[in-house]
Scaffold this motif. Sequence first.
Motif, mmCIF file in Angstrom:
data_model
loop_
_atom_site.group_PDB
_atom_site.id
_atom_site.type_symbol
_atom_site.label_atom_id
_atom_site.label_comp_id
_atom_site.label_asym_id
_atom_site.label_seq_id
_atom_site.Cartn_x
_atom_site.Cartn_y
_atom_site.Cartn_z
ATOM 1 N N TYR A 271 8.383 41.492 72.488
ATOM 2 C CA TYR A 271 9.387 40.795 73.280
ATOM 3 C C TYR A 271 9.786 41.662 74.458
ATOM 4 O O TYR A 271 9.992 42.862 74.307
ATOM 5 N N VAL A 272 9.867 41.045 75.636
ATOM 6 C CA VAL A 272 10.158 41.797 76.854
ATOM 7 C C VAL A 272 11.596 41.506 77.272
ATOM 8 O O VAL A 272 11.969 40.349 77.486
ATOM 9 N N MET B 9 16.313 49.799 72.486
ATOM 10 C CA MET B 9 16.742 50.490 71.263
ATOM 11 C C MET B 9 17.887 49.718 70.611
ATOM 12 O O MET B 9 17.920 49.527 69.397
ATOM 13 N N GLU B 10 18.830 49.262 71.442
ATOM 14 C CA GLU B 10 19.930 48.469 70.885
ATOM 15 C C GLU B 10 19.400 47.192 70.237
ATOM 16 O O GLU B 10 19.865 46.785 69.168
ATOM 17 N N VAL C 56 8.195 48.996 67.429
ATOM 18 C CA VAL C 56 7.957 49.956 68.507
ATOM 19 C C VAL C 56 8.784 49.526 69.714
ATOM 20 O O VAL C 56 8.786 48.356 70.090
ATOM 21 N N VAL C 57 9.487 50.482 70.290
ATOM 22 C CA VAL C 57 10.349 50.235 71.440
ATOM 23 C C VAL C 57 9.776 50.985 72.640
ATOM 24 O O VAL C 57 9.406 52.153 72.508
ATOM 25 N N GLY D 289 13.630 48.546 84.603
ATOM 26 C CA GLY D 289 14.210 47.200 84.600
ATOM 27 C C GLY D 289 13.744 46.362 83.424
ATOM 28 O O GLY D 289 14.410 45.421 83.031
ATOM 29 N N LEU D 290 12.578 46.718 82.861
ATOM 30 C CA LEU D 290 12.081 45.979 81.704
ATOM 31 C C LEU D 290 11.863 46.941 80.539
ATOM 32 O O LEU D 290 11.493 48.093 80.734
ATOM 33 N N SER D 291 12.079 46.446 79.338
ATOM 34 C CA SER D 291 11.752 47.217 78.145
ATOM 35 C C SER D 291 11.239 46.242 77.093
ATOM 36 O O SER D 291 11.303 45.031 77.291
ATOM 37 N N PHE D 292 10.709 46.764 76.002
ATOM 38 C CA PHE D 292 10.032 45.877 75.041
ATOM 39 C C PHE D 292 10.291 46.312 73.613
ATOM 40 O O PHE D 292 10.530 47.483 73.338
ATOM 41 N N VAL D 293 10.169 45.340 72.725
ATOM 42 C CA VAL D 293 10.275 45.586 71.295
ATOM 43 C C VAL D 293 9.132 44.839 70.624
ATOM 44 O O VAL D 293 9.021 43.623 70.770
#
Lengths: 397, 397
Positions: A90-91, A100-101, A218-219, A231-235
Amino acid sequence: MHDVRGVLCNEADERRIAAGAERRGEVERRRKMVKPKYSLWTPGPVDVPVELLKEMVSPLVYHREGAFAAIYRSVVKGLQRVIMTKSPVYVLTASGTGAMEAAVANLVSPGDKVVVALAGKFGERWRELCIRFGGYVDELVRPYGESIPPEELERKLRTNDAARCVFATLTETSTGALNDIKAFGDICRRLNRILVVDAVAGLGVDELRMDLWHVDVVVGGSQKGFAVPPGLSFVAVSPRAWEQVERCRGARYYFDLRQFRRWEEKGQTPWTPAVSVFYALDLALKRINRKGVIQVWRARKAIAEFVRGRIAAMGLELFPQRPSNGLTVIRMPEGIDGTKVVDYCKVHHRMLFANGQAEMRGKVVRIGHLGPVTKQEVTKALAAFASGFRYAGGRGR
Amino acid sequence: MHDVRGVLCNEADERRIAAGAERRGEVERRRKMVKPKYSLWTPGPVDVPVELLKEMVSPLVYHREGAFAAIYRSVVKGLQRVIMTKSPVYVLTASGTGAMEAAVANLVSPGDKVVVALAGKFGERWRELCIRFGGYVDELVRPYGESIPPEELERKLRTNDAARCVFATLTETSTGALNDIKAFGDICRRLNRILVVDAVAGLGVDELRMDLWHVDVVVGGSQKGFAVPPGLSFVAVSPRAWEQVERCRGARYYFDLRQFRRWEEKGQTPWTPAVSVFYALDLALKRINRKGVIQVWRARKAIAEFVRGRIAAMGLELFPQRPSNGLTVIRMPEGIDGTKVVDYCKVHHRMLFANGQAEMRGKVVRIGHLGPVTKQEVTKALAAFASGFRYAGGRGR
């Protein structure tokens, strides 16, 4: 209320309006300011290749429409290949801390027991997040610079049957240390725990094989190994972790992964995404996957070994026991202030290294090489470091 | 673990690597895909002026460094002028929904009573957020398309002494309705409540004077009236609201405004910000403030009145009673499917209008004019709408 022709203006407003009548010149002058006066050798964000920056000039597609869905799916597919997983990714429009949150808020219910393995600032962030979201943290702490010994993790888990989730860090950016996630994965699978890994700094740099290594979550973030703007992060979430997400009673909305799963079927995100950064991330992932991530790890490893060799040749010590390939953290000898080194290199060489964080300030210098940097570029950076080190009073061999 | 030379490869990995050896052609082909096939007439995101897009090509500055602090402070100052407040404004790397969560998570403790005034999707989002964060919601609901009558808000508050926070919407994007925030502000000040306003869609378009109107918290986003790409949002917090933030016991971390306040002193954000979007936002705010926001409201109002005039001349009705100047929501007559209008205009005119959301789908068409669009551009868009409307079976006058 609609009539804005001065009716509701008071004096303060009028002053503001007058101040608003600025000369065009100011805007043009500012445009020069944006140009940074240094290249980034920080452990993220890293200098973004100009082709990736240029991607962001493309006009926006609408995020509730097919053209965005195509890009979204392409990014997710690219991430799955880099993370080596078949699980959904998921982005999020957020920094790595947001991702992380998302992991904590979706896995930890108030009152849950969790284990956090930590030996640096980012491990401490896991602890802090778990506490904020109501978890009881059983922590496995090692001094800064060390990696967590897998056998200690196993001992910790054997004494704590109630902790279902285990939080760890692939690459601890504050110390440059790498953890043995493969061993953690084996232990967690054997003891039936959910392993959550902060790979923000390590993804695409240090080896990580989510499915093969039995990692459940995985983060990651856009501005580290992928060399994309922040600006983007993923899980990424394994099926086992999903069961936990569905049971979780924690307060969450913006980071509610159940919403992300629902919208993902359409190739969309629940909230308006940072579309421009998606463009750059898509191209970055395509480049990495064209080579194959294993080749990219190998290239980063070669650069890291080169840097470590030069640092050793200068007679300097690394801070971490087991270094990451994404950054080199150098212990400053007694009496040498790392802050001076960093400041000197910024001013005289236009290269920005990172200082130690908080109580590590001045005691280490961190050189980031997470992105696609060449041996030539690294050689220049090391020469700059060496001259900064001499300026600060250090004696090179 | 470090040795990646095939040692840990399994067959699946090898296949992935083989698949990674793509022809360069794919990347180049994709670059065409990003170019959208339509201009955006949606009520956000809006088409971004090319000068703002180009800002994002600038190399990244480091977010823990003076050059970023200068941009951060410039953006905050620009936002304060647009929002018309002396209170601090915090810039989050998140969509507008993230900023709404920041408001709720920092103001509503589990068990708190709150009042939510709602008449559309985004008002419902306030309700949903308050419930998720443990609030007891006393809702003031009006049918879609209506604005909340201030006297009803006053009645509601007089019957609910315990609700300290009142959540409202300036511009309800789902219906195009505008609320009388000035009157809400007077009521809330008189009855000693904290007024929280979702101005995501309205900021820089519809009149809003935070300090003069006694609004305590204003929430906004980059991709609406400022015509900047999505990725940043903001929360302005009055001193009265700050007292509530400090008392709040809700779970929060990424959106913890106390952290933002602490880092703001250095001109920094607690987590890595979307630096590139900051560049574009800074220029957009400078442009707005050069004119003065009151002039910008006036320009948007002129465009909106022009659109409304044309729609009336077609014999069509507006959906909202009291329309915003940022978008025009047109009620489809019996038997006309708005979806057909939207699809036709997208394919034949390369203009993307917005359909109604959820149960409003097909019943309304929403034309966004939040950004700096000209009368000429709007005229073309209206001609496209008219031909789409005829295609769907409508009879123009």
